[in-house]
Design a protein around this motif. Structure first.
Motif, PDB file in Angstrom:
ATOM      1  N   UNK A   1     -41.055 -69.022  27.976  1.00  0.00           N
ATOM      2  CA  UNK A   1     -40.841 -67.890  27.469  1.00  0.00           C
ATOM      3  C   UNK A   1     -40.973 -67.822  26.028  1.00  0.00           C
ATOM      4  N   UNK A   2     -41.408 -66.881  25.497  1.00  0.00           N
ATOM      5  CA  UNK A   2     -41.558 -66.670  23.994  1.00  0.00           C
ATOM      6  C   UNK A   2     -41.282 -65.249  23.428  1.00  0.00           C
ATOM      7  N   UNK A   3     -40.426 -65.399  22.095  1.00  0.00           N
ATOM      8  CA  UNK A   3     -40.266 -64.015  21.826  1.00  0.00           C
ATOM      9  C   UNK A   3     -40.914 -64.170  20.145  1.00  0.00           C
ATOM     10  N   UNK A   4     -41.531 -62.941  19.767  1.00  0.00           N
ATOM     11  CA  UNK A   4     -41.650 -61.496  20.247  1.00  0.00           C
ATOM     12  C   UNK A   4     -42.750 -61.687  21.635  1.00  0.00           C
ATOM     13  N   UNK A   5     -42.687 -60.769  22.467  1.00  0.00           N
ATOM     14  CA  UNK A   5     -43.892 -60.788  23.682  1.00  0.00           C
ATOM     15  C   UNK A   5     -44.249 -59.498  23.538  1.00  0.00           C
ATOM     16  N   UNK A   6     -45.193 -59.265  24.545  1.00  0.00           N
ATOM     17  CA  UNK A   6     -45.835 -57.761  24.791  1.00  0.00           C
ATOM     18  C   UNK A   6     -45.656 -57.501  26.217  1.00  0.00           C
ATOM     19  N   UNK A   7     -46.200 -56.262  26.681  1.00  0.00           N
ATOM     20  CA  UNK A   7     -46.490 -55.667  27.943  1.00  0.00           C
ATOM     21  C   UNK A   7     -47.919 -55.684  28.133  1.00  0.00           C
ATOM     22  N   UNK A   8     -48.399 -56.628  29.124  1.00  0.00           N
ATOM     23  CA  UNK A   8     -49.758 -56.431  29.510  1.00  0.00           C
ATOM     24  C   UNK A   8     -50.219 -55.251  30.242  1.00  0.00           C
ATOM     25  N   UNK A   9     -49.211 -54.500  30.733  1.00  0.00           N
ATOM     26  CA  UNK A   9     -49.800 -53.259  31.592  1.00  0.00           C
ATOM     27  C   UNK A   9     -49.961 -52.154  30.595  1.00  0.00           C
ATOM     28  N   UNK A  10     -49.782 -52.227  29.205  1.00  0.00           N
ATOM     29  CA  UNK A  10     -49.924 -51.221  28.152  1.00  0.00           C
ATOM     30  C   UNK A  10     -50.139 -51.928  27.061  1.00  0.00           C
ATOM     31  N   UNK A  11     -51.244 -52.162  26.499  1.00  0.00           N
ATOM     32  CA  UNK A  11     -51.693 -53.082  25.380  1.00  0.00           C
ATOM     33  C   UNK A  11     -51.871 -52.014  24.196  1.00  0.00           C
ATOM     34  N   UNK A  12     -51.805 -51.062  24.290  1.00  0.00           N
ATOM     35  CA  UNK A  12     -52.249 -50.016  23.131  1.00  0.00           C
ATOM     36  C   UNK A  12     -51.489 -50.349  21.759  1.00  0.00           C
ATOM     37  N   UNK A  13     -50.191 -50.944  22.020  1.00  0.00           N
ATOM     38  CA  UNK A  13     -49.465 -51.082  20.779  1.00  0.00           C
ATOM     39  C   UNK A  13     -49.177 -52.604  20.426  1.00  0.00           C
ATOM     40  N   UNK A  14     -49.987 -53.455  21.137  1.00  0.00           N
ATOM     41  CA  UNK A  14     -49.646 -54.662  20.971  1.00  0.00           C
ATOM     42  C   UNK A  14     -50.362 -55.283  19.633  1.00  0.00           C
ATOM     43  N   UNK A  15     -49.447 -56.241  19.029  1.00  0.00           N
ATOM     44  CA  UNK A  15     -49.906 -56.946  17.996  1.00  0.00           C
ATOM     45  C   UNK A  15     -50.276 -58.324  18.285  1.00  0.00           C
ATOM     46  N   UNK A  16     -51.129 -58.885  17.534  1.00  0.00           N
ATOM     47  CA  UNK A  16     -51.894 -60.163  17.759  1.00  0.00           C
ATOM     48  C   UNK A  16     -50.821 -61.126  17.719  1.00  0.00           C
ATOM     49  N   UNK A  17     -49.855 -61.181  16.923  1.00  0.00           N
ATOM     50  CA  UNK A  17     -48.696 -62.082  16.689  1.00  0.00           C
ATOM     51  C   UNK A  17     -48.038 -62.260  17.952  1.00  0.00           C
ATOM     52  N   UNK A  18     -47.883 -61.042  18.532  1.00  0.00           N
ATOM     53  CA  UNK A  18     -46.763 -61.035  19.952  1.00  0.00           C
ATOM     54  C   UNK A  18     -47.767 -61.828  20.917  1.00  0.00           C
ATOM     55  N   UNK A  19     -48.989 -61.954  20.896  1.00  0.00           N
ATOM     56  CA  UNK A  19     -49.940 -62.599  22.389  1.00  0.00           C
ATOM     57  C   UNK A  19     -49.693 -63.956  22.102  1.00  0.00           C
ATOM     58  N   UNK A  20     -49.313 -64.606  21.023  1.00  0.00           N
ATOM     59  CA  UNK A  20     -49.368 -66.234  20.974  1.00  0.00           C
ATOM     60  C   UNK A  20     -48.259 -66.818  21.788  1.00  0.00           C
ATOM     61  N   UNK A  21     -48.877 -67.771  22.661  1.00  0.00           N
ATOM     62  CA  UNK A  21     -47.762 -68.523  23.460  1.00  0.00           C
ATOM     63  C   UNK A  21     -47.293 -69.661  22.567  1.00  0.00           C
ATOM     64  N   UNK A  22     -46.212 -69.403  21.819  1.00  0.00           N
ATOM     65  CA  UNK A  22     -45.721 -70.014  20.917  1.00  0.00           C
ATOM     66  C   UNK A  22     -45.315 -71.480  21.529  1.00  0.00           C
ATOM     67  N   UNK A  23     -45.028 -71.779  22.590  1.00  0.00           N
ATOM     68  CA  UNK A  23     -44.448 -72.913  23.293  1.00  0.00           C
ATOM     69  C   UNK A  23     -45.428 -74.018  23.283  1.00  0.00           C
TER      70      UNK A  23
END
Length: 584
Positions: free
Chosen positions: A261-283
């Motif tokens: 699990x990583x935070x912040x995260x994003x909703x893959x079903x609605x990527x309109x407001x997704x920011x690149x930093x939230x996509x990173x799998x920090x673990x």
């Protein structure tokens, strides 16, 4: 009077007539041959102008958790496209089409006019089959539909970093969708149809190649644990007003990653407001200095030499150690001027750990850290994975030896850290990591002597259960082990550390009767009053480990006897003061 009927050149005239006659006979023979005897040529030419092969879409394979719960499924959708050249002759239907598509009529008209010379443009993609059929019922000339599949993720942002997502063309772009794209992707089929010269479908003839669906992929994660970890990490991030965080749960026996699990995260079903930093799998992407969580590995190197045992004493007074211009300091005051090896871990003494390291040598500490996977790829093949850095100096000076022993001068990922602690929990046996469900026990290697690993287990249990231990990591009903860590964040682009920026860490495992699960918690830049790992990350470990052991039906190993609970026994001693459990 002269005759002009060919008498002057009779042989030439007859020759021409003969040649013309032969040509007529040859053409007639060819026509008869092609029409009656060998008619495949004409049929092939006719088919080339009217027969078409259109693709049959194949849906991607299902992605599930270890218990078969769907994490990524493909649903049929309708894609509408247009032939602008064909549509130019019936412009009065364009407003009706725009309204059915939910688009602005003027903008649609402008787009069709701009592409008037083209024969293909997309009108809209990803409509439900019902929505697509409603548009096609208008029978607007030049408008056609395609059957496609769209990826849907039932768990939403809970598994986003692990599963990833696909693009509009159903190709993997992140996570296991990208890592296992060849496995998940289906093979499209082909259908033979008859069309007229305008491209209108006249007849569906046959399927020439069946579509082959992608194969199912069963991940190692348990969706129940994933939800548990997400809830507790999100809560901690909010309460601590932290920048980000990661949490990993691992099965120490099989090497399976049960939650990531990583935070912040994003909703893959609605990527309109997704920011690149939230996509990173920090673990697996973010690397950091692990701080005091490395002390158990350094202590393992000391015990392995045979020159040290847990009861051996080290002087730590006055809580600092000068090495030239470099000063080693203990964060908090120790129990006394002298500590045994277990006391060094309980009090997280940098001075004590450094003095032990000077005797052991940096090379031995490096060897133990390398043997548990630090500074190496995990072998998962996960997109963007970082290997970190484990320095190996040709000549180990005191400052380099000391900093490595208490977790500075190297960088790791949360996944590497949980793998290292899982090796300690597994009696020194290293098991390969896996993000796929494991059906048979994997091969393992003894990288730390079992007696050494078992001794470290007992010492780490005392780190949590001793009076001055990290009591916030305790799990009711279970004996667990672990170590907190607090690491300053390095400055990006220059040497040194950022002012008042820390990572709070806790790594541990349990239950101690038979260690089965290892957990690592990383909280990035907490700012709500505290930053020590024992204060910020330890409570998250406690809650997640407690929930994990109960969800996995692990029997408690630290319950009071029933008769003792029923008797009027004195109340337990009060908890230590909060400040004593917050060292890193």
């Amino acid at each position: 009077m002269m005759k002009l009927d060919g008498a002057l050149f009779p042989w030439r005239f007859r020759l021409v007539l003969g040649l013309l006659g032969l040509m007529v006979l040859g053409i007639s023979a060819q026509i008869i041959y092609l029409q009656l005897i060998d008619d495949d040529f004409l049929k092939g030419q006719g088919d080339a102008r009217s027969l078409r092969h259109i693709p049959i879409p194949a849906h991607r394979g299902l992605v599930t958790d270890r218990n078969g719960e769907p994490l990524a499924v493909s649903t049929p959708v309708s894609t509408l496209w247009a032939n602008p050249k064909e549509m130019q002759g019936d412009k009065n239907r364009w407003p009706d089409l725009a309204r059915a598509l939910g688009q602005d009529p003027a903008q649609l008209a402008e787009r069709l006019e701009a592409n008037a010379s083209k024969e293909f443009i997309y009108l809209v993609r990803g409509l439900t089959p019902e929505q697509g059929q409603n548009v096609m019922d208008l029978k607007v000339p030049g408008v056609y539909s395609l059957e496609e599949f769209r990826r849907f993720y039932p768990a939403g942002d809970t598994t986003a970093h692990m599963v990833g997502f696909t693009d509009l063309d159903d190709d993997g772009r992140e996570g296991v969708e990208l890592a296992y794209d060849d496995w998940l992707a289906g093979v499209p089929g082909r259908r033979q149809v008859l069309k007229d010269r305008r491209g209108h479908l006249i007849r569906d003839i046959q399927v020439t190649k069946n579509a082959k669906a992608g194969k199912t992929l069963a991940l190692s994660i348990d969706l129940r644990l994933q939800y548990l970890a997400t809830r507790e990490l999100r809560k901690a991030i909010q309460e601590q007003q932290a920048k980000a965080g990661s949490l990993v749960i691992m099965d120490v026996k099989t090497g399976e990653v049960l939650a990531m699990v990583n935070m912040p995260t994003y909703n893959p079903n609605n990527r309109r407001t997704m920011v690149p930093a939230a996509m990173r799998n920090r673990a697996i992407i973010d690397v950091f200095e692990p701080g005091s969580t490395m002390k158990p590995l350094s202590m393992s190197a000391a015990l392995e030499t045979g020159r040290w045992k847990p009861s051996d004493k080290v002087e730590v007074y006055p809580g600092s150690l000068q090495l030239g211009r470099y000063t080693i300091k203990d964060v908090s005051k120790s129990e006394g001027p002298v500590l045994d090896l277990t006391g060094i871990l309980i009090n997280s003494s940098n001075v004590g750990m450094s003095k032990v390291a000077f005797d052991v040598g940096g090379e031995n500490i490096y060897r133990v850290m390398s043997s548990v996977g630090l500074g190496q790829y995990s072998g998962l093949g996960f997109p963007g994975e970082r290997v970190g850095n484990l320095p190996n100096h040709r000549e180990w000076h005191k400052a380099e030896t000391a900093t490595l022993s208490y977790g500075y001068g190297l960088s790791v990922t949360a996944l590497q850290l949980v793998h290292a602690y899982a090796t300690l929990a597994n009696h020194g046996r290293l098991v390969p990591l896996s993000i796929l469900k494991v059906d048979r026990p994997p091969e393992n290697r003894q990288v730390i002597p079992q007696n050494v690993a078992d001794t470290i287990q007992g010492m780490l249990q005392q780190v949590i259960e001793a009076p001055r231990g990290v009591y916030r990591a305790q799990v009711p009903g279970y004996h667990v082990a672990g170590k907190s860590g607090t690491a300053r964040k390095a400055t990006v682009g220059s040497r040194g550390y950022t002012e008042n920026a820390y990572r709070s860490l806790f790594a541990g495992f349990g239950p101690m009767s038979d260690p089965r699960y290892a957990i690592v918690v990383v909280i990035d830049e907490p700012s709500a009053g505290g930053y020590f790992g024992g204060l910020v990350s330890a409570p998250v470990f406690s809650k997640v480990m407690s929930g994990t052991l109960r969800l996995m039906n692990i029997p408690p190993d630290n319950l009071q006897p029933a008769q003792q609970q029923a008797s009027n026994t004195p109340a337990p001693a009060p908890m230590p003061a909060p400040t004593k459990g917050g060292r890193g």
